[in-house]
Design a protein around this motif. Structure first.
Motif, mmCIF file in Angstrom:
data_model
loop_
_atom_site.group_PDB
_atom_site.id
_atom_site.type_symbol
_atom_site.label_atom_id
_atom_site.label_comp_id
_atom_site.label_asym_id
_atom_site.label_seq_id
_atom_site.Cartn_x
_atom_site.Cartn_y
_atom_site.Cartn_z
ATOM 1 N N ILE A 190 54.847 41.719 44.680
ATOM 2 C CA ILE A 190 53.456 42.336 44.757
ATOM 3 C C ILE A 190 53.465 43.924 44.124
ATOM 4 C CG2 ILE A 190 53.170 44.389 46.482
ATOM 5 C CD1 ILE A 190 53.900 42.894 49.190
ATOM 6 N N LEU A 191 54.771 43.883 43.118
ATOM 7 C CA LEU A 191 54.807 44.767 41.279
ATOM 8 C C LEU A 191 54.351 44.339 40.585
ATOM 9 C CD1 LEU A 191 55.470 46.921 39.979
ATOM 10 C CD2 LEU A 191 58.148 45.773 39.986
ATOM 11 N N ILE A 192 54.199 42.817 40.683
ATOM 12 C CA ILE A 192 53.263 41.811 39.573
ATOM 13 C C ILE A 192 52.228 42.185 39.612
ATOM 14 C CG2 ILE A 192 53.492 39.821 38.450
ATOM 15 C CD1 ILE A 192 56.358 39.458 39.067
ATOM 16 N N LYS A 193 51.321 41.807 40.709
ATOM 17 C CA LYS A 193 50.180 41.461 41.004
ATOM 18 C C LYS A 193 49.623 42.629 40.316
ATOM 19 C CE LYS A 193 49.703 37.871 44.547
ATOM 20 N NZ LYS A 193 49.273 37.948 46.369
ATOM 21 N N CYS A 194 50.247 43.529 41.075
ATOM 22 C CA CYS A 194 49.580 45.221 40.517
ATOM 23 C C CYS A 194 49.436 45.484 39.643
ATOM 24 C CB CYS A 194 50.457 46.335 41.815
ATOM 25 S SG CYS A 194 49.735 47.394 41.649
ATOM 26 N N ILE A 195 50.793 45.115 38.484
ATOM 27 C CA ILE A 195 50.281 45.278 37.113
ATOM 28 C C ILE A 195 49.632 44.824 36.572
ATOM 29 C CG2 ILE A 195 51.391 44.815 34.846
ATOM 30 C CD1 ILE A 195 54.529 45.747 37.079
ATOM 31 N N LEU A 196 49.311 43.067 37.187
ATOM 32 C CA LEU A 196 48.076 42.441 36.558
ATOM 33 C C LEU A 196 47.311 42.390 36.749
ATOM 34 C CD1 LEU A 196 50.116 38.663 37.237
ATOM 35 C CD2 LEU A 196 49.389 40.015 35.081
ATOM 36 N N ALA A 197 46.964 43.229 37.964
ATOM 37 C CA ALA A 197 45.468 43.575 38.629
ATOM 38 C C ALA A 197 45.068 45.233 37.877
ATOM 39 C CB ALA A 197 45.212 44.435 40.282
ATOM 40 N N GLY A 198 46.249 45.976 37.403
ATOM 41 C CA GLY A 198 45.821 47.178 36.852
ATOM 42 C C GLY A 198 44.984 47.030 35.263
ATOM 43 N N ALA A 199 46.042 45.719 34.886
ATOM 44 C CA ALA A 199 45.553 44.782 33.757
ATOM 45 C C ALA A 199 44.633 44.562 33.057
ATOM 46 C CB ALA A 199 47.018 44.289 33.166
ATOM 47 N N ALA A 200 44.168 43.726 34.843
ATOM 48 C CA ALA A 200 42.892 43.308 34.271
ATOM 49 C C ALA A 200 41.511 44.314 34.526
ATOM 50 C CB ALA A 200 42.598 42.126 35.324
ATOM 51 N N VAL A 201 41.620 44.781 35.269
ATOM 52 C CA VAL A 201 40.514 46.124 35.803
ATOM 53 C C VAL A 201 40.392 46.911 34.191
ATOM 54 C CG1 VAL A 201 40.255 46.227 38.576
ATOM 55 C CG2 VAL A 201 41.688 48.050 36.957
ATOM 56 N N SER A 202 41.798 47.367 33.612
ATOM 57 C CA SER A 202 41.781 47.880 32.275
ATOM 58 C C SER A 202 40.711 47.593 31.217
ATOM 59 C CB SER A 202 42.690 48.605 31.999
ATOM 60 O OG SER A 202 42.958 49.120 32.673
ATOM 61 N N LEU A 203 40.556 45.965 31.696
ATOM 62 C CA LEU A 203 39.661 45.387 30.491
ATOM 63 C C LEU A 203 38.755 45.217 31.310
ATOM 64 C CD1 LEU A 203 40.086 43.312 27.725
ATOM 65 C CD2 LEU A 203 40.442 41.590 29.665
ATOM 66 N N ILE A 204 38.497 44.959 31.720
ATOM 67 C CA ILE A 204 37.072 44.844 32.916
ATOM 68 C C ILE A 204 36.677 47.007 32.343
ATOM 69 C CG2 ILE A 204 36.080 45.329 35.091
ATOM 70 C CD1 ILE A 204 37.433 43.342 35.782
ATOM 71 N N ASP A 205 37.056 47.466 32.181
ATOM 72 C CA ASP A 205 36.504 49.198 32.001
ATOM 73 C C ASP A 205 36.003 49.044 30.609
ATOM 74 O OD1 ASP A 205 35.997 52.167 32.864
ATOM 75 O OD2 ASP A 205 38.298 51.901 31.402
ATOM 76 N N LEU A 206 37.116 48.559 29.677
ATOM 77 C CA LEU A 206 36.779 48.695 28.186
ATOM 78 C C LEU A 206 35.804 48.156 27.835
ATOM 79 C CD1 LEU A 206 40.287 48.309 26.581
ATOM 80 C CD2 LEU A 206 38.474 49.615 27.105
ATOM 81 N N VAL A 207 35.417 46.366 28.693
ATOM 82 C CA VAL A 207 34.359 45.468 28.420
ATOM 83 C C VAL A 207 32.781 46.353 28.599
ATOM 84 C CG1 VAL A 207 33.542 43.515 28.754
ATOM 85 C CG2 VAL A 207 35.498 43.653 28.669
ATOM 86 N N VAL A 208 33.614 46.646 30.255
ATOM 87 C CA VAL A 208 31.798 47.443 30.341
ATOM 88 C C VAL A 208 31.402 48.545 29.287
ATOM 89 C CG1 VAL A 208 31.004 48.912 32.230
ATOM 90 C CG2 VAL A 208 32.212 46.950 32.602
#
Length: 182
Positions: free
Chosen positions: A54-72
């Motif tokens: 759960i902790l690893i998924k939370c970190i990965l999800a945060g990193a993925a949406v941060s990348l989405i934020d930068l790309v958008v």
């Protein structure tokens, strides 16, 4: 996840649902193949990851949406030549929606549809609190303690990320005793 997001916004096409279920099936096959190879090659590391998923998924999800934020943000500001305020607003909306969807359905495996509206409001309030905490801590670390701004942002991100994980896990996406884990 895309099917659920599509259903949340009212897009219900049988062809789309069938296509997405086929994609989900193929992704599941790849996931199980990866997981079996991973557990065979690195059993200790696999055990650690499985216990803290759960902790690893939370970190990965945060990193993925941060990348989405930068790309958008890049697409809106550089390619569409929109103003910075509009670009950051659109990027934040995309970030928020993808973050909520990933955290709810993937990280915390919370499929209760009756709670979605309430969880979305709590998630938004938590994001607003996090935004204010970010500004407060950045001001304190940079202006009062004279820390380099990027190091300060790393410290603040870790602090707010920890706070967010606790709030997500124990308040927003808390499992009720009668809910079944998937």
């Amino acid at each position: 996840m895309i099917i659920i997001l599509g259903n949340l916004i009212g897009f219900k096409s049988s062809k789309f649902s069938y296509f997405m279920s086929e994609v989900a099936f193929e992704v599941s096959k790849l996931y199980f193949k990866f997981r079996n190879n991973f557990s065979r090659c690195w059993p200790r590391f696999y055990y650690f990851c499985d216990r803290n998923k759960i902790l690893i998924k939370c970190i990965l999800a945060g990193a993925a949406v941060s990348l989405i934020d930068l790309v958008v943000l890049f697409i809106c500001y550089r390619l569409f030549a929109w103003s910075l305020i509009i670009s950051t607003s659109v990027a934040f909306i995309c970030y928020f929606l993808f973050s909520f969807t990933l955290q709810k359905f993937w990280t915390f495996r919370n499929f209760n549809q009756q709670k979605t509206a309430n969880q979305l409001v709590m998630y938004f309030v938590n994001a607003f609190i996090g935004l204010n905490l970010n500004g407060f801590f950045m001001y304190q670390l940079v202006n009062k303690y004279h820390l380099w701004y990027l190091l300060a942002q790393i410290i603040v991100n870790i602090t707010i990320g920890t706070y967010n994980f606790i709030i997500y896990n124990f308040v927003i996406f808390k499992k009720e005793k009668n809910e079944i884990s998937r």
